[in-house]
Design a protein around this motif. Structure first.
Motif, PDB file in Angstrom:
ATOM      1  N   ASN A 109       0.823  -1.214   0.000  1.00 62.68           N
ATOM      2  CA  ASN A 109       0.000   0.000   0.000  1.00 62.68           C
ATOM      3  C   ASN A 109       0.854   1.259   0.000  1.00 62.68           C
ATOM      4  O   ASN A 109       0.478   2.282  -0.595  1.00 62.68           O
ATOM      5  N   LEU A 110       1.993   1.193   0.667  1.00 65.57           N
ATOM      6  CA  LEU A 110       2.878   2.354   0.735  1.00 65.57           C
ATOM      7  C   LEU A 110       3.749   2.499  -0.507  1.00 65.57           C
ATOM      8  O   LEU A 110       4.042   3.603  -0.950  1.00 65.57           O
ATOM      9  N   GLU A 111       4.163   1.398  -1.053  1.00 68.45           N
ATOM     10  CA  GLU A 111       5.230   1.417  -2.054  1.00 68.45           C
ATOM     11  C   GLU A 111       4.744   1.276  -3.490  1.00 68.45           C
ATOM     12  O   GLU A 111       5.299   1.889  -4.405  1.00 68.45           O
ATOM     13  N   ASP A 112       3.735   0.461  -3.729  1.00 68.62           N
ATOM     14  CA  ASP A 112       3.358   0.131  -5.097  1.00 68.62           C
ATOM     15  C   ASP A 112       2.658   1.297  -5.802  1.00 68.62           C
ATOM     16  O   ASP A 112       1.915   2.073  -5.182  1.00 68.62           O
ATOM     17  N   GLN A 113       2.898   1.367  -7.077  1.00 71.15           N
ATOM     18  CA  GLN A 113       2.296   2.397  -7.920  1.00 71.15           C
ATOM     19  C   GLN A 113       1.017   1.857  -8.557  1.00 71.15           C
ATOM     20  O   GLN A 113       1.037   0.792  -9.188  1.00 71.15           O
ATOM     21  N   ASP A 114      -0.082   2.588  -8.388  1.00 68.81           N
ATOM     22  CA  ASP A 114      -1.330   2.193  -9.037  1.00 68.81           C
ATOM     23  C   ASP A 114      -1.202   2.469 -10.538  1.00 68.81           C
ATOM     24  O   ASP A 114      -0.895   3.595 -10.953  1.00 68.81           O
ATOM     25  N   ALA A 115      -1.434   1.434 -11.334  1.00 73.24           N
ATOM     26  CA  ALA A 115      -1.207   1.548 -12.778  1.00 73.24           C
ATOM     27  C   ALA A 115      -2.134   2.566 -13.433  1.00 73.24           C
ATOM     28  O   ALA A 115      -1.703   3.381 -14.262  1.00 73.24           O
ATOM     29  N   VAL A 116      -3.410   2.540 -13.068  1.00 71.06           N
ATOM     30  CA  VAL A 116      -4.376   3.460 -13.691  1.00 71.06           C
ATOM     31  C   VAL A 116      -4.019   4.902 -13.368  1.00 71.06           C
ATOM     32  O   VAL A 116      -3.985   5.777 -14.244  1.00 71.06           O
ATOM     33  N   THR A 117      -3.737   5.137 -12.071  1.00 75.20           N
ATOM     34  CA  THR A 117      -3.356   6.492 -11.663  1.00 75.20           C
ATOM     35  C   THR A 117      -2.062   6.921 -12.339  1.00 75.20           C
ATOM     36  O   THR A 117      -1.912   8.076 -12.776  1.00 75.20           O
ATOM     37  N   GLY A 118      -1.105   5.987 -12.444  1.00 75.40           N
ATOM     38  CA  GLY A 118       0.180   6.314 -13.062  1.00 75.40           C
ATOM     39  C   GLY A 118       0.046   6.654 -14.534  1.00 75.40           C
ATOM     40  O   GLY A 118       0.673   7.610 -15.028  1.00 75.40           O
ATOM     41  N   ILE A 119      -0.787   5.903 -15.259  1.00 78.38           N
ATOM     42  CA  ILE A 119      -0.976   6.175 -16.692  1.00 78.38           C
ATOM     43  C   ILE A 119      -1.671   7.522 -16.892  1.00 78.38           C
ATOM     44  O   ILE A 119      -1.314   8.297 -17.795  1.00 78.38           O
ATOM     45  N   SER A 120      -2.643   7.800 -16.037  1.00 78.73           N
ATOM     46  CA  SER A 120      -3.330   9.107 -16.140  1.00 78.73           C
ATOM     47  C   SER A 120      -2.352  10.242 -15.881  1.00 78.73           C
ATOM     48  O   SER A 120      -2.353  11.269 -16.588  1.00 78.73           O
TER      49      SER A 120
END
Length: 353
Positions: A313-324
């Motif tokens: 939860n602290l470290e991983d990047q959310d893919a959808v948010t990152g692409i946006s």
């Protein structure tokens, strides 16, 4: 206020560089799948992630310790099982040889088999691992636990008195003057850490302490006859002391009786029975230690799973948010480049022209 052409140019370049940095940053996050790749990304989260990584590595080490402990305990369990099987056979022979229908020749022939059982039991009591460490030497894993007793013992039931030797002693039970005497064999043993400390204290008995497990034992606790060997009380070393009350000496006494063509005494059979019961209890206690290792492993894995979820939860990047965010920064960079090109044309010379 006067604004120079150089100032327009500098601001445009700075804007383009900032958007390029933002775009590169989100590209790194998307490629690694991590929102926090360096401390500056989120100092608070980075500190928490480092702490969780350290805890998870510690749990993994405890798991490896548990695997090694289980290996050691399996070896100890095997040695005890082998000894128990040998004693069961000796007990069967002893019950047969109590019967007065057997003649001296039959008893002397049986003594040969008892001699083989003595060798097998002695090897198990002095069992060493592949690393050369004794399983039943308490804290002195580099010592041989059972050695030939150098003392002489008189059989006080015979007339005239018969001097008898050939007995064995645990190194912690020998006289202090004996060169094989080892006081530290009577306490402590090898412990392995398999969980987080509850009290940060270490004692010779791991009972009730789930964070540590004992992987070696005091031979005197394992192989001595509870309450003393009654079949050995007839011997005296001149100071009122009988031989060490271990099962090996009971077998030696049994062989002495059979070699003499005499029936096996009831005391010998009772001592062997007591030893079998004692070994069964020790084996059950070893099983308890193995269960504690499994329980600690499961608890550690569950804890590690919770830490991994929190870390994700602290470290991983959310893919959808990152692409946006990548698309937004890419558009912002294109706009900054277009604006910069327009600003470049805002020159007095271009206006006059």
């Amino acid at each position: 206020m006067r604004i120079s052409t150089n100032q327009f140019h500098s601001q445009g370049i700075n804007s383009i560089q900032k958007h390029q940095e933002n775009l590169l940053d989100i590209q790194v996050k998307l490629s690694t799948g991590k929102r926090v790749n360096k401390a500056s990304d989120d100092p608070v989260a980075a500190g928490q992630i480092h702490s969780m990584n350290r805890t998870m590595n510690t749990i993994d080490q405890y798991a490896r310790n548990g695997e090694f402990a289980k290996t050691q305990l399996v070896l100890e369990e095997t040695a005890i099982d082998d000894t128990t099987n040998s004693l069961q056979r000796a007990r069967e022979l002893g019950i047969q040889m109590i019967n007065g229908t057997y003649n001296p020749s039959n008893r002397q022939a049986t003594a040969q088999e008892i001699g083989q059982i003595i060798n097998q039991v002695r090897n198990m009591m002095n069992y060493r691992t592949s690393e050369g460490e004794s399983l039943f030497a308490g804290n002195d894993v580099d010592k041989q636990p059972y050695v030939v007793d150098g003392g002489t013992y008189d059989d006080t039931t015979t007339v005239p008195v018969e001097t008898t030797g050939g007995f064995y002693s645990y190194i912690g039970n020998l006289p202090v003057a004996d060169p094989d005497y080892s006081p530290t064999a009577n306490f402590g043993s090898r412990f392995l850490q398999i969980g987080f400390d509850s009290d940060n204290k270490l004692s010779s008995d791991d009972s009730g302490d789930a964070s540590r497990v004992r992987v070696s034992d005091n031979g005197s606790d394992v192989f001595n006859i509870p309450g003393g060997a009654t079949s050995l009380t007839k011997y005296d070393d001149g100071a009122g002391n009988p031989p060490d009350s271990n099962i090996l000496n009971v077998l030696v006494e049994m062989k002495k009786q059979l070699d003499a063509g005499e029936p096996v005494s009831l005391e010998v059979v009772e001592d062997i029975t007591s030893s079998i019961t004692q070994l069964s209890q020790v084996r059950a206690e070893i099983g308890g230690r193995q269960n504690r290792i499994e329980n600690q492993y499961e608890a550690g894995e569950n804890f590690k799973l919770a830490l991994a979820e929190r870390k994700s939860n602290l470290e991983d990047q959310d893919a959808v948010t990152g692409i946006s965010e990548f698309t937004r920064n890419q558009s912002a960079l294109q706009m900054a480049q277009q604006i910069f090109s327009k600003v470049q044309d805002l020159s007095l010379f271009n206006y006059i022209r």
